[in-house]
Every structure is written in C-alpha cells, then in structure tokens.
Design an enzyme around this catalytic site. Structure first.
Site, PDB file in Angstrom:
ATOM      1  N   LYS A  84       0.689  -1.156   0.042  1.00 52.96           N
ATOM      2  CA  LYS A  84       0.066   0.037   0.172  1.00 52.96           C
ATOM      3  C   LYS A  84       0.789   1.217  -0.095  1.00 52.96           C
ATOM      4  O   LYS A  84       1.783   1.372   0.785  1.00 52.96           O
ATOM      5  CB  LYS A  84      -0.933  -0.061   1.451  1.00 52.96           C
ATOM      6  N   SER A 127      -9.387   2.770   2.754  1.00 57.19           N
ATOM      7  CA  SER A 127      -8.736   3.422   1.943  1.00 57.19           C
ATOM      8  C   SER A 127      -7.620   2.286   1.259  1.00 57.19           C
ATOM      9  O   SER A 127      -7.229   2.616   0.060  1.00 57.19           O
ATOM     10  CB  SER A 127      -7.771   4.326   2.596  1.00 57.19           C
ATOM     11  N   SER A 172      -9.960   0.509   7.146  1.00 59.38           N
ATOM     12  CA  SER A 172      -9.272   0.674   5.803  1.00 59.38           C
ATOM     13  C   SER A 172      -8.829  -0.694   5.316  1.00 59.38           C
ATOM     14  O   SER A 172      -8.519  -0.723   4.169  1.00 59.38           O
ATOM     15  CB  SER A 172      -8.142   1.656   5.872  1.00 59.38           C
TER      16      SER A 172
HETATM   17  N1  LIG Z   1      -8.142   4.932   7.248  1.00 56.66           N
HETATM   18  C1  LIG Z   1      -9.215   4.371   7.498  1.00 56.66           C
HETATM   19  O1  LIG Z   1      -9.079   3.391   8.285  1.00 56.66           O
HETATM   20  C2  LIG Z   1     -10.597   4.574   6.737  1.00 56.66           C
HETATM   21  C3  LIG Z   1     -11.420   5.452   7.301  1.00 56.66           C
HETATM   22  N2  LIG Z   1     -12.524   5.408   6.447  1.00 56.66           N
HETATM   23  C4  LIG Z   1     -10.993   6.902   7.584  1.00 56.66           C
HETATM   24  O2  LIG Z   1     -11.197   7.716   6.689  1.00 56.66           O
HETATM   25  O3  LIG Z   1     -10.746   7.547   8.391  1.00 56.66           O
END
Ligand SMILES: NC(=O)C[C@H](N)C(=O)O
Length: 494
Positions: free
Chosen positions: A88, A163, A187
């Site tokens: 990633k 993400s 994410s």
């Molecule tokens: N980074 C994550 O784990 C995703 C989460 N939807 C956020 O925008 O914080």
C-alpha cells in the site's frame, strides 16, 4: 507461462520449491496479468516491474543454491521466496515513490523502508508495485486518491472500498496473492469485505508502524490481505513482532499459529446487538447471521453480548482521527518533504503548497482536527472524545470476559457505485460504523467473505478479539473456510 499457475500463496511456494516454474516466470506472468487488467482496475499508483524482476532473479539464485545444497543459501528458505506482492502506498519502500495518494507527496522518494515491508522483503517477496489508496488513507472508496479511484473487480462501476482499496481489488482480481494495507478506522476490513477477500487489522502495536506514513497515530495499524485466513496468517506471522524503531510497538512474543483445527469446539462467539442496526442492508445481515449459524454448527457457542457505547464510536473517531491527522500533516510544509510551490515569501509558499497539494477531504479533516484541538475547545472535544474512547474500550474488555470473539458485519452495505457518496462526507464516514470501534479499543479485527448479495457483490463478516489474540480470529476463520468456499469464489475478471 500463459497465466498464473495458481493464485494461492502456498501452492505458488510449493511450485517454486519443486521447480515447476521459476520466480522469474511467475513474476513475468504476474506483470503481464497486471498490464492486462490494470487499465480497468487501476489498483496501482506506482508499478515496479524492474524491481520485481531483480527481486525474482535474486529469489531464483537462492532457490538454485538451495537445490544444490550450497551452504551460502543458509538453512532452509525464506518463507515467501519469490511471491509477488503489492505494498500500500502509505508504507515506505526505499527508493520507490511513496505518494500516499496525494499530490503533495507525488515526488517523494523515501530514503528508508518500513519495518513491516522490510520483514516481507527479508522473507523473499517480489514487489510489483505500490497500491492505490485514498489520500493519506482518508476515505472508504479510494475516490479520494489524487490519482483516481480503483475499481471493484466484482463490478467495475463500484468502489473497492478504502482506503486500502488498491490492495483489496488486486487480491480479489488475482493480480497478486497477497498485499499489505493499513487500517485506522476500517481501511483493511472494509475493502476486504467489498472485494470478497480476507483482511486482518492486527492489535494496535502488534505490527510496527515505523515507515508507515502517520495518519491517526493512536489508531493506525499495518496489516495484510490475501484470499484465505491461512495465507493472511502467514503474512501476519512475518510482519508482526516487536520493533525498537516504533515506540508503540508491543514487546510481546507472537504466538505460534496452529491453524490445523477444522472445528470450532469450545469457541464462545458473542453477537453484539448494537451491530445489527436499522439501515443495514438486509442481505448483509442475512449472510452474516447464516455464517454465525454455520460457526455454531462447527461447534461454537453463540450468545448475545452488549457493547453499549457503540453509537458514540463514530463521532469519537471523527474527532480523534482528524485531530491526530491535523498534527501529523503539519509536516508537509513544502520544506521537508515532497512538493513545493514557488512563491515570493515563505508564508505564501506554505499556503500555496498546502493549498494545491492537499485534496478536499484531507483539508476538511485538517480543519476539523485543528478546530477540535484549538485552545478553549480542546477539553470539550478532544478531551471528551478520549474519555468516551475509554468507555468503548471497557465495553470490549467486559465482553471478552464472556466470549472469545465478537462476530458482526464489516459494513452496513455491500460495495456502492463510484460517485454515490463523493458529495456526502457523512455518508462516507458511516461506512466505518462497524469497523472503527476496534481501532478505538485497539483490538484486532478480521474480515472475510461469507456470501453475496442479490447483485452478486461480496458480503463480509468481521471477527474481533481480545488484544494480541489475532490467533483466535485466524483460527476461527480458517475453520470456517475449511467448511465453506466463499473465499475461493472469483470475479469474472480473467
Ligand atoms: N483510514 C481508515 O481506516 C479509513 C477511514 N474510513 C477513514 O477515513 O479514516
């Protein structure tokens, strides 16, 4: 080799060891498959074919020495020698750009490698590229990537989740057998659910964050994707463990993972009533309940548990995560990293660099976070959120006195169409309702496929466990996957 001989990590390793194909052949087939499918899926920000071939050739030399019993090959073979993976693009890999899906780091080339990535490299992996992510991991769809969204291989008009959407999409489309992710509020687990693969967010502190570009430092975890729990367990075993370079890394041994057991005799599963809320897609609830029944049929005992502060998790997360992000992102000032916009005066340079370098969602979070941390509001917002976070953590501690794991949906819905939530940040944040409590409490969470909705989109189930008990989650999912084949289903992408 026309196409990949298998998409399973262990089968590929066995083939490499037997000499059925070389690491170079496997890599060439992988690169060809990526080149063919990438225009539709867009899983990568940076494609690294030269690096991959170099690493594959080194792996072949090692296999050759091992076959000839050459002592320079060392004792045995590295655990993942010759296996192609994606990293990633928020994890540093020396001399390869690390953009974090952001224009501000478009030209940033890290001079060092993240510990979790280094451990995979030491285990012999072949890196084919850096996978797409929402900008600085802020988002649930990869639509916040400055380089455009990835697509869900089950339906190219839908998001893969985020993400870590690039990694999940790539594993689901069988571009690579394994990929890394990071999880601050869901994410890894949410994209795993949307793409029908298995994804582990380890306990906070279990996998080093050294070299992970910081988002919410008290929430960030590094983890992995593969198609099955057994493969994820192998990646986790390699990535996990103490690292003196990360002060929050836990100095605890990683328990041996014995994934042999095919039943769930004696496992106590808790089903939290607060996770089956109104608004959840009925097919998601249905598939998760059937999976829980199946686990019961495998010997588990199922009972209801309560996590009473669940409804506060979302507002608490969206105070703490932006607050920490606003502090972490202050370092991108045009001086130290990445992009710099020319200007007459320094202050103008800051404004221009940050103004042009960050996308809308990142700016929104910086504003939210800065406000929450500002003098006069700190106690009312950030301080209060930390107190409620403690209550959420205590909910889990209480539940884990009664049960070994908690089972629930990963997301309220299956994958949504590209563009559906882009103008509605709150709707996007709601994607995380079932995943972010684990980050607030610091406990591990595992997502794996348990069915499909009527559109043919994968449904995921989440198991959460006590701190540092990833082994229970992986063992339970392994037993479930021995009895079912959801994790082996593949999208139509050939
Ligand atoms: N980074 C994550 O784990 C995703 C989460 N939807 C956020 O925008 O914080």
């Amino acid at each position: 080799m026309a196409d990949l001989p298998s998409f399973n990590l262990f089968d590929l390793l066995a083939g490499l060891r037997r000499g059925d194909f070389s690491a170079r052949e496997l890599t060439l087939a992988t690169l060809e498959r990526i080149e063919r499918l990438e225009p539709a899926l867009h899983t990568l920000i940076t494609f690294t074919p030269e690096l991959a071939l170099q690493q594959a050739e080194a792996a072949d030399r090692r296999y050759a020495a091992w076959r000839q019993d050459d002592p320079s090959a060392g004792w045995g073979l590295p655990a993942l020698l010759g296996i192609p993976v994606m990293i990633k693009d928020v994890l540093c890999l020396k001399d390869v750009p690390c953009t974090c899906g952001s224009r501000i780091l478009e030209n940033f080339v890290p001079p060092y490698t993240a510990t979790a990535v280094q451990r995979l490299l030491d285990a012999g992996v072949v890196v084919v590229g850096k996978s797409n992510t929402d900008e600085f991991a802020m988002g649930s769809s990869t639509e916040n990537s400055a380089f455009g969204p990835s697509r869900n291989p089950w339906d190219l008009n839908r998001v893969p989740g985020g993400s870590s959407g690039g990694s999940a999409s790539a594993v689901a489309a069988r571009l690579v057998p394994a990929a890394t992710g990071s999880d601050t509020g869901g994410s890894i687990r949410q994209p795993a659910a949307f793409c029908g693969v298995t994804g582990l967010k380890p306990t906070y502190g279990r996998v080093s964050r050294y070299g992970l570009v910081a988002y919410g430092s008290s929430l960030d975890s590094v983890g992995a994707f593969a198609r099955s729990a057994a493969e994820v367990a192998e990646l986790f075993r390699i990535m996990a463990g103490h690292d003196p370079l990360d002060s929050t890394s836990a100095n605890l041994p990683v328990p041996e993972l014995h994934l042999g057991q095919r039943n769930l005799q004696g496992l106590r599963i808790g089903v939290p009533e607060e996770y089956f809320i109104e608004g959840i897609q009925p097919e998601v609830e249905q598939a998760v309940r059937v999976a829980i029944d199946q686990m019961q049929a495998l010997g588990a005992r199922v009972q209801t548990v309560s996590l009473p502060h669940t409804s506060y998790a979302l507002p608490v997360y969206y105070l703490i995560a932006p607050a920490e992000a606003s502090a972490n992102l202050a370092r991108y000032d045009g001086v130290r990293f990445g992009r710099r916009e020319p200007a007459e005066r320094m202050i103008e340079m800051f404004f221009k660099t940050r103004g042009k370098g960050f996308g809308a969602e990142v700016k929104r979070r910086i504003m939210l976070g800065t406000y929450a941390l500002s003098a006069g509001y700190y106690d009312a917002y950030y301080g209060q959120a930390q107190k409620v976070r403690t209550l959420i953590k205590q909910d889990f501690e209480r539940a884990f006195q009664q049960v070994d794991v908690i089972a629930c949906p990963v997301t309220p819905t299956t994958a949504f169409p590209i563009g559906e939530h882009t103008d509605d940040p709150l709707a996007m944040y709601l994607e995380d309702v079932f995943t972010l409590p684990a980050n607030l409490a610091g406990v591990p969470g595992l997502a794996f496929p348990v069915g499909f909705d009527s559109r043919g989109l994968p449904v995921g189930m989440q198991l959460m466990g006590p701190h540092f008990r990833e082994d229970i989650l992986l063992q339970a999912a392994y037993a479930y996957q021995q009895a079912t084949d959801w994790h082996l289903r593949t999208p139509a992408t050939r």
